[in-house]
Design a protein around this motif. Sequence first.
Motif, PDB file in Angstrom:
ATOM      1  N   MET A  80       0.933  -1.086  -0.076  1.00  0.00           N
ATOM      2  CA  MET A  80      -0.084   0.029  -0.288  1.00  0.00           C
ATOM      3  C   MET A  80       0.886   1.265   0.086  1.00  0.00           C
ATOM      4  O   MET A  80       1.261   1.873   1.042  1.00  0.00           O
ATOM      5  CB  MET A  80      -0.871   0.000   1.265  1.00  0.00           C
ATOM      6  CG  MET A  80      -2.062   1.217   1.371  1.00  0.00           C
ATOM      7  SD  MET A  80      -2.898   1.037  -0.045  1.00  0.00           S
ATOM      8  CE  MET A  80      -4.002  -0.429   0.393  1.00  0.00           C
ATOM      9  N   LEU A  81       1.293   1.290  -1.157  1.00  0.00           N
ATOM     10  CA  LEU A  81       2.228   2.734  -1.406  1.00  0.00           C
ATOM     11  C   LEU A  81       1.586   4.098  -0.892  1.00  0.00           C
ATOM     12  O   LEU A  81       0.387   4.226  -1.165  1.00  0.00           O
ATOM     13  CB  LEU A  81       2.756   2.901  -2.791  1.00  0.00           C
ATOM     14  CG  LEU A  81       3.519   1.792  -3.330  1.00  0.00           C
ATOM     15  CD1 LEU A  81       3.778   1.812  -4.683  1.00  0.00           C
ATOM     16  CD2 LEU A  81       4.957   1.794  -2.570  1.00  0.00           C
ATOM     17  N   THR A  82       2.103   4.919  -0.308  1.00  0.00           N
ATOM     18  CA  THR A  82       1.366   6.183   0.367  1.00  0.00           C
ATOM     19  C   THR A  82       1.936   7.313  -0.816  1.00  0.00           C
ATOM     20  O   THR A  82       1.536   8.421  -0.664  1.00  0.00           O
ATOM     21  CB  THR A  82       1.983   6.514   1.753  1.00  0.00           C
ATOM     22  OG1 THR A  82       3.557   6.442   1.873  1.00  0.00           O
ATOM     23  CG2 THR A  82       1.265   5.454   2.588  1.00  0.00           C
ATOM     24  N   SER A  83       3.259   7.248  -1.431  1.00  0.00           N
ATOM     25  CA  SER A  83       3.870   8.033  -2.215  1.00  0.00           C
ATOM     26  C   SER A  83       4.540   7.441  -3.294  1.00  0.00           C
ATOM     27  O   SER A  83       5.357   6.636  -3.025  1.00  0.00           O
ATOM     28  CB  SER A  83       4.449   9.030  -1.538  1.00  0.00           C
ATOM     29  OG  SER A  83       4.972  10.086  -2.467  1.00  0.00           O
ATOM     30  N   VAL A  84       4.501   7.911  -4.516  1.00  0.00           N
ATOM     31  CA  VAL A  84       5.455   7.378  -5.566  1.00  0.00           C
ATOM     32  C   VAL A  84       5.762   8.806  -6.224  1.00  0.00           C
ATOM     33  O   VAL A  84       4.876   9.572  -6.951  1.00  0.00           O
ATOM     34  CB  VAL A  84       4.614   6.496  -6.664  1.00  0.00           C
ATOM     35  CG1 VAL A  84       5.994   6.025  -7.864  1.00  0.00           C
ATOM     36  CG2 VAL A  84       4.485   5.369  -6.075  1.00  0.00           C
ATOM     37  N   LYS A  85       7.131   9.021  -6.342  1.00  0.00           N
ATOM     38  CA  LYS A  85       7.591  10.431  -7.084  1.00  0.00           C
ATOM     39  C   LYS A  85       8.488   9.959  -8.314  1.00  0.00           C
ATOM     40  O   LYS A  85       9.347   9.225  -7.655  1.00  0.00           O
ATOM     41  CB  LYS A  85       7.930  11.532  -6.347  1.00  0.00           C
ATOM     42  CG  LYS A  85       7.081  12.044  -5.240  1.00  0.00           C
ATOM     43  CD  LYS A  85       7.443  13.347  -4.603  1.00  0.00           C
ATOM     44  CE  LYS A  85       6.532  13.597  -3.831  1.00  0.00           C
ATOM     45  NZ  LYS A  85       6.777  14.519  -2.565  1.00  0.00           N
ATOM     46  N   VAL A  86       8.093  10.377  -9.439  1.00  0.00           N
ATOM     47  CA  VAL A  86       9.072   9.952 -10.357  1.00  0.00           C
ATOM     48  C   VAL A  86       9.629  11.357 -10.929  1.00  0.00           C
ATOM     49  O   VAL A  86       8.625  12.095 -11.787  1.00  0.00           O
ATOM     50  CB  VAL A  86       8.682   9.252 -11.465  1.00  0.00           C
ATOM     51  CG1 VAL A  86       9.566   8.686 -12.802  1.00  0.00           C
ATOM     52  CG2 VAL A  86       7.922   7.812 -11.023  1.00  0.00           C
ATOM     53  N   ASP A  87      11.000  11.578 -10.908  1.00  0.00           N
ATOM     54  CA  ASP A  87      11.365  12.783 -11.553  1.00  0.00           C
ATOM     55  C   ASP A  87      12.283  12.417 -12.529  1.00  0.00           C
ATOM     56  O   ASP A  87      13.246  11.550 -12.899  1.00  0.00           O
ATOM     57  CB  ASP A  87      12.256  13.674 -10.518  1.00  0.00           C
ATOM     58  CG  ASP A  87      11.325  14.206  -9.407  1.00  0.00           C
ATOM     59  OD1 ASP A  87      10.588  14.738  -9.617  1.00  0.00           O
ATOM     60  OD2 ASP A  87      11.784  13.926  -8.174  1.00  0.00           O
TER      61      ASP A  87
END
Length: 157
Positions: A80-87
Amino acid sequence: MTHFTHLNEKGEAQMVDVTKKSHTERSATATGFVKMQPETLRMIVEGEHKKGDVLATARIAGIQAAKKTSDLIPLCHPLMLTSVKVDLSPDEDAGGVRISATCKLSGQTGVEMEALTAASVAGLTIYDMCKAVDKGMVISNIQLEEKKGGKSGYWKR
């Protein structure tokens, strides 16, 4: 040397039992790089690619990939991911696009595989969208940069 946790006493593959592990805040960051011709990078940066916004599409693909990691890698737990950031950062001097993916959650197992999967699929998406104009692109240096949380604590490359 530690033993492989994905093997039982008979040496058979198994999913690790995390039932008794503590819930902790965990995060992981993975990076990668897509090397390409200068003209390909220019097209991406200036928004002239015929298939649309390459970086926006790769960012969404990386996020989706992180969420689907357990479907792709057999012994990964669904998380249960709470955040995914792809830059995604164009780098003219290096001749390509730098990728950084960070995943977070509060749970019983780490998110390294989700971050690595996000970075990998973002790179694959760039390749897929640009292969018609540059078949010689190279996806490289997919690696874990750091992880936080859990029993092993903090690790940095």
